[in-house]
Design an enzyme around this catalytic site. Structure first.
Site, PDB file in Angstrom:
ATOM      1  N   HIS A   1     -63.564 -84.795  69.540  1.00 43.25           N
ATOM      2  CA  HIS A   1     -62.170 -85.227  69.487  1.00 43.25           C
ATOM      3  C   HIS A   1     -61.523 -85.174  70.861  1.00 43.25           C
ATOM      4  CE1 HIS A   1     -62.220 -84.153  64.942  1.00 43.25           C
ATOM      5  NE2 HIS A   1     -62.520 -85.416  65.151  1.00 43.25           N
TER       6      HIS A   1
ATOM      7  N   HIS B   1     -59.566 -83.326  57.891  1.00 39.86           N
ATOM      8  CA  HIS B   1     -60.407 -83.172  59.083  1.00 39.86           C
ATOM      9  C   HIS B   1     -61.841 -83.562  58.737  1.00 39.86           C
ATOM     10  CE1 HIS B   1     -62.575 -81.288  62.409  1.00 39.86           C
ATOM     11  NE2 HIS B   1     -61.428 -81.264  63.070  1.00 39.86           N
TER      12      HIS B   1
ATOM     13  N   GLU C   1     -64.734 -82.545  59.696  1.00 37.26           N
ATOM     14  CA  GLU C   1     -65.697 -81.475  59.404  1.00 37.26           C
ATOM     15  C   GLU C   1     -65.580 -81.021  57.951  1.00 37.26           C
ATOM     16  OE1 GLU C   1     -65.773 -78.036  62.061  1.00 37.26           O
ATOM     17  OE2 GLU C   1     -66.439 -76.820  60.367  1.00 37.26           O
TER      18      GLU C   1
ATOM     19  N   SER D   1     -57.696 -82.791  68.087  1.00 34.79           N
ATOM     20  CA  SER D   1     -58.681 -81.726  68.272  1.00 34.79           C
ATOM     21  C   SER D   1     -58.148 -80.428  67.659  1.00 34.79           C
ATOM     22  CB  SER D   1     -58.944 -81.526  69.764  1.00 34.79           C
ATOM     23  OG  SER D   1     -59.667 -80.334  69.978  1.00 34.79           O
TER      24      SER D   1
ATOM     25  N   SER E   1     -63.724 -79.538  73.397  1.00 36.14           N
ATOM     26  CA  SER E   1     -64.188 -80.914  73.591  1.00 36.14           C
ATOM     27  C   SER E   1     -63.704 -81.515  74.914  1.00 36.14           C
ATOM     28  CB  SER E   1     -63.696 -81.773  72.417  1.00 36.14           C
ATOM     29  OG  SER E   1     -62.320 -81.540  72.175  1.00 36.14           O
TER      30      SER E   1
HETATM   31  O1  0CG Z   1     -61.665 -78.897  67.067  1.00 42.25           O
HETATM   32  P1  0CG Z   1     -62.199 -80.041  66.334  1.00 42.25           P
HETATM   33  O2  0CG Z   1     -63.022 -79.630  65.148  1.00 42.25           O
HETATM   34  O3  0CG Z   1     -61.133 -81.021  65.906  1.00 42.25           O
HETATM   35  O4  0CG Z   1     -63.222 -80.827  67.239  1.00 42.25           O
HETATM   36  P2  0CG Z   1     -63.362 -81.121  68.782  1.00 42.25           P
HETATM   37  O5  0CG Z   1     -64.204 -82.332  68.870  1.00 42.25           O
HETATM   38  O6  0CG Z   1     -62.063 -81.153  69.489  1.00 42.25           O
HETATM   39  O7  0CG Z   1     -64.157 -79.885  69.408  1.00 42.25           O
HETATM   40  C1  0CG Z   1     -65.228 -79.226  68.865  1.00 42.25           C
HETATM   41  C2  0CG Z   1     -66.210 -80.090  68.256  1.00 42.25           C
HETATM   42  C3  0CG Z   1     -67.005 -80.787  67.744  1.00 42.25           C
END
Ligand code: 0CG
Ligand code: SF4
Length: 317
Positions: A45, A128, A130, A226, A271
């Site tokens: 993200h 989200h 995940e 993120s 990220s």
């Molecule tokens: O923090 P999230 O889960 O939104 O994801 P991001 O891509 O920012 O960083 C960790 C990963 C994968």
């Protein structure tokens, strides 16, 4: 005399092992197969990462049905549900799975507890990616709880057979509040076999907690979508920072934020490429914040092997 101006730079910050691996997976896929390489959802993200990979020939799509039959598709670090694997197979896509191994671990836990017929309370943020991937492993057994207040609505079949799991990138403190509420409701609630909130999320929050009380302003570099980056802003505000903002780039900083302050904390989400943090450090230096002190609360050494599909083929013997 004016108060001295300084920057506190949190460490650890920025790329975690799962992001490093996922971004490298797309780069290697482009090197190996040439453009275009399709990627389902944002690989991580971060706007800069997505824009840079797009320039190199990656095509980001929302769903596998947007990928031409037989083409290569990379699954993002946040993971996918079994349904996404099924639809990709139906379209004969060549998949490269860049799901972080620490997300896969939570998927395995979900599958195991579902097999043992537990009710699973998944603490995480509605919508989200995940959480959608993890919940998709056992939709009949999993219900999502998005924060402490949502606990009131949780209903289970047997209060003796309930386990909580979580998204990897939550606020540790808020999650503990949610679990406390869950345990008040279900005293025999089972804990996950190991921490689901990952080492990188935890370490970045600990570093922010250490510096926030000394900061007039905490700048978190990261994108709006993120989760772990957003959590760092909350942690900064809850732990004594007078103000905190999330910015993608140095140019997003409003110079009025710097008026009359003396200490700026800087950190970045898991990220976020370090070059974006450098941009922030350079910009604030131009406004008198040249003195930079690193606040280190942990050393990180973890790395993950590339996804199987990108590792060199093993010789026959
Ligand atoms: O923090 P999230 O889960 O939104 O994801 P991001 O891509 O920012 O960083 C960790 C990963 C994968
Ligand atoms: Fe993996 Fe944690 Fe990084 Fe997510 S934030 S990719 S779970 S190491």
């Amino acid at each position: 005399m004016a108060e001295s101006k300084r920057v506190l730079l949190a460490s650890p910050r920025g790329y975690c092992a799962g992001v490093d691996r996922a971004v490298e997976a797309v780069e290697r896929a482009l090197d190996k197969h040439g453009a275009p390489v399709y990627v389902r959802k944002e690989i991580v993200h971060n706007r800069h990462v997505v824009d840079t990979l797009t320039d190199r020939g990656a095509i980001f799509v929302n769903e596998t049905d947007e990928v031409p039959e037989g083409a290569i598709v990379v699954f993002s670090a946040h993971g996918v549900s079994p349904e996404v694997h099924r639809t990709a197979a139906e379209r004969s896509l060549q998949t490269i799975d860049a799901t972080c191994p620490l997300v896969t671990k939570v998927h395995q836990e979900a599958k195991r507890f579902a097999r043992d017929d537990y009710d699973i309370v998944l603490v995480g943020h509605e919508g989200h990616e995940e959480v959608e991937g993890t919940a998709g492993e056992a939709p009949e057994h999993i219900q999502l709880v998005d924060g402490p207040d949502a606990v009131d609505n949780v209903e289970v079949r047997d209060p003796e057979r309930v386990v909580w799991l979580s998204q990897t990138t939550l606020s540790v403190d808020e999650t503990m509040q949610t679990v406390k509420r869950l345990r008040e409701k279900f005293p025999n609630l089972n804990d996950p076999p190991s921490d689901d909130i990952c080492y990188a999320t935890q370490n970045r929050q600990v570093a922010v907690k250490a510096m926030a009380p000394k900061c007039d302003l905490v700048i978190v570099v990261g994108s709006q979508n993120s989760s772990n980056s957003q959590r760092l802003v909350e942690v900064a505000l809850q732990n004594g920072a007078s103000a905190s903002y999330l910015v993608d780039y140095a140019r997003d900083i409003d110079l009025a934020w710097l008026d009359g302050i003396s200490t700026i904390g800087v950190t970045s989400g898991a990220s976020v490429p370090e070059i974006l943090v450098r941009g922030v450090i350079d910009l604030v230096a131009e406004h008198g914040f040249e003195d930079v002190e690193t606040i280190t609360t942990a050393e990180e050494t973890l790395t993950f092997a590339l996804p199987r599909e990108l590792r060199p083929a093993r010789s026959a013997n």
